[in-house]
Motif scaffolding. Sequence first.
Motif, PDB file in Angstrom:
ATOM      1  N   ILE A 103      -2.164   2.742 -14.122  1.00  0.00           N
ATOM      2  CA  ILE A 103      -1.580   3.309 -12.907  1.00  0.00           C
ATOM      3  C   ILE A 103      -0.067   3.298 -13.054  1.00  0.00           C
ATOM      4  CG2 ILE A 103      -1.418   3.102 -10.401  1.00  0.00           C
ATOM      5  CD1 ILE A 103      -4.307   3.172 -11.007  1.00  0.00           C
ATOM      6  N   ASP A 130       0.502   0.277   0.687  1.00  0.00           N
ATOM      7  CA  ASP A 130       1.340   1.463   0.908  1.00  0.00           C
ATOM      8  C   ASP A 130       0.772   2.751   0.324  1.00  0.00           C
ATOM      9  OD1 ASP A 130       1.730   0.619  -1.674  1.00  0.00           O
ATOM     10  OD2 ASP A 130       3.920   0.562  -1.583  1.00  0.00           O
ATOM     11  N   LYS A 131      -0.510   2.728  -0.017  1.00  0.00           N
ATOM     12  CA  LYS A 131      -1.128   4.001  -0.426  1.00  0.00           C
ATOM     13  C   LYS A 131      -1.839   4.597   0.792  1.00  0.00           C
ATOM     14  CE  LYS A 131      -1.595   2.951  -5.359  1.00  0.00           C
ATOM     15  NZ  LYS A 131      -2.593   2.628  -6.410  1.00  0.00           N
ATOM     16  N   LEU A 160      -9.925  -1.571  -5.517  1.00  0.00           N
ATOM     17  CA  LEU A 160     -10.082  -0.266  -4.869  1.00  0.00           C
ATOM     18  C   LEU A 160      -8.859   0.626  -5.024  1.00  0.00           C
ATOM     19  CD1 LEU A 160     -11.829  -0.687  -1.408  1.00  0.00           C
ATOM     20  CD2 LEU A 160     -12.616   0.630  -3.367  1.00  0.00           C
ATOM     21  N   HIS A 209     -11.612   1.065  -9.279  1.00  0.00           N
ATOM     22  CA  HIS A 209     -11.702   2.422  -8.779  1.00  0.00           C
ATOM     23  C   HIS A 209     -10.780   3.303  -9.618  1.00  0.00           C
ATOM     24  CE1 HIS A 209     -12.388   5.705  -6.200  1.00  0.00           C
ATOM     25  NE2 HIS A 209     -11.177   5.722  -5.682  1.00  0.00           N
TER      26      HIS A 209
HETATM   27  C1  LIG Z   1      -2.295   1.818  -7.418  1.00  0.00           C
HETATM   28  C2  LIG Z   1      -3.288   0.972  -8.061  1.00  0.00           C
HETATM   29  C3  LIG Z   1      -2.930  -0.308  -8.540  1.00  0.00           C
HETATM   30  C4  LIG Z   1      -1.540  -0.826  -8.427  1.00  0.00           C
HETATM   31  O1  LIG Z   1      -1.211  -1.053  -7.088  1.00  0.00           O
HETATM   32  P1  LIG Z   1       0.307  -1.364  -6.669  1.00  0.00           P
HETATM   33  O2  LIG Z   1       0.219  -1.590  -5.185  1.00  0.00           O
HETATM   34  O3  LIG Z   1       1.110  -0.171  -7.044  1.00  0.00           O
HETATM   35  O4  LIG Z   1       0.718  -2.591  -7.386  1.00  0.00           O
HETATM   36  C5  LIG Z   1      -3.917  -1.043  -9.134  1.00  0.00           C
HETATM   37  N1  LIG Z   1      -5.185  -0.598  -9.276  1.00  0.00           N
HETATM   38  C6  LIG Z   1      -5.552   0.630  -8.822  1.00  0.00           C
HETATM   39  C7  LIG Z   1      -6.970   1.070  -9.035  1.00  0.00           C
HETATM   40  C8  LIG Z   1      -4.630   1.449  -8.205  1.00  0.00           C
HETATM   41  O5  LIG Z   1      -4.984   2.659  -7.749  1.00  0.00           O
END
Ligand SMILES: *Cc1c(COP(=O)(O)O)cnc(C)c1O
Length: 462
Positions: free
Chosen positions: A177, A291-292, A256, A223
């Motif tokens: 990622i 924050d996603k 996830l 995921h």
């Molecule tokens: C985005 C993501 C991460 C990393 O998350 P951060 O909040 O950016 O540290 C890890 N695993 C998966 C599957 C992701 O989609």
Amino acid sequence: MDINLYRLLPSVDEVLRDESIAHLLNDNKRENVVKIIRRVIEKYRMEINNNVNFIVDKAEIIRQVVNDIEMRKLMNLKRVVNGTGIVIHTNLGRSPLPKQIKDNIWEVASHYSTLEYDVEKGERGSRYLHIEELLCEISGAEAAIVVNNNAAAVLLALSTIAKGKEVVVSRGQLVEIGGSFRIPEVMMQSGAILREVGTTNKTHDYDYINAISENTALLLKVHTSNYKIIGFTEEVSSSRLVEIGLKFKIPTMEDLGSGVMIDLEKYGLEYEPTVQDCVKAGVDIITFSGDKLLGGPQAGIIVGKKKYIDLMKKNPLTRALRVDKLCLSSLEAILKIYRDSDPVEIIPTLKMLTKKENDLYNSAMELKRMISGIPGIKSEILKLNSMAGGGSLPLENLPSYGVAISVDGLSTNGLEKKLRQNIIPIIVRIISDRVTVDVRTLIDDDYQIIVDALKHIVEVCS
Ligand SMILES: *Cc1c(COP(=O)(O)O)cnc(C)c1O
């Protein structure tokens, strides 16, 4: 070279005596002003060096000094206008927070708070308490903890549960990622040993079962949030993995990634496994970003069985990965929106993702209308595809609208650069050699900021 040109350069003292500079000394340290004057004079000395015919104007030097001092005041980390249509834009700060929560954050930020204080007992409390109950209520999980980001959440979980032992993962899920987060590398950092099973496109339940030994500490599902393997594929569902875990008495974990807490299918988007579904399937440890698709502050949220979360709370690593009061107060406020209201109505990330095509068209029309009064500018409505971004919903092409803009006498790249260098930078995409603003990611007064910037650009160019 005419040496007298150097003589035309004013001295530092001369510049300091100028009225507009003397004025600046009221709210700037004298030493800083002197430093900037020296730098500007030196710059002009170099100009004279390089160009015999360079004429120095004292007024110009003073203007430059005043400008440099004003520029220093501007914040480096500042708001931008996101005209890219990429909703969860990691470089632009991922999820904007809703205005509704600003008072909560400011109250806590500017005062002492109950961060780690139990008001009932009058003694030290837990900083995780503020969000744990809420997270449990919304997700249905037994327990929860929050750390710096999801990468930290995965690291903490693996380090707590699987240090020195094997973690079974499908080869189809060894994700990377955003460059620096790679499952095999996080695994190594945590001290856990990666046990890859299956193939890139197919992993069966017997692959997990055959890999289990006395050394297995965890069954991990990741995921594949930023890509999809399509075609002749198979992966083991969360609930099947939980069955295997229960049978062999091995805990299960799911990273996830996006951590969506609402059913996106209701809004015509592709199905994205929700935190609630994952809890319901019986997964012991679930990690996701704040924050996603949750639409909150940067955070790594872990929900799951109390037994494992309690172990994580005791891990010394937790102290190093802990979140601060600003994060906790905004996260609590965001979670309350999930509990008490319709998050799609309030949380910007969800609002933008679920905008209707017709509304997007009307917004694009509005932007075009606002721009059309400016002389020397051409604009045209374009049908676009925006993206969720942030490694979320990778296959989703969100139909959107935007405005392609051109300014007489300016190249596409020239316009893009000028917009980017605006006081409030405007970030755009270049599509078919035209500067394009996707209206999906524009927020409130962004429209006016774009119009003002274009007016300014036209003025300077003509
Ligand atoms: C985005 C993501 C991460 C990393 O998350 P951060 O909040 O950016 O540290 C890890 N695993 C998966 C599957 C992701 O989609």
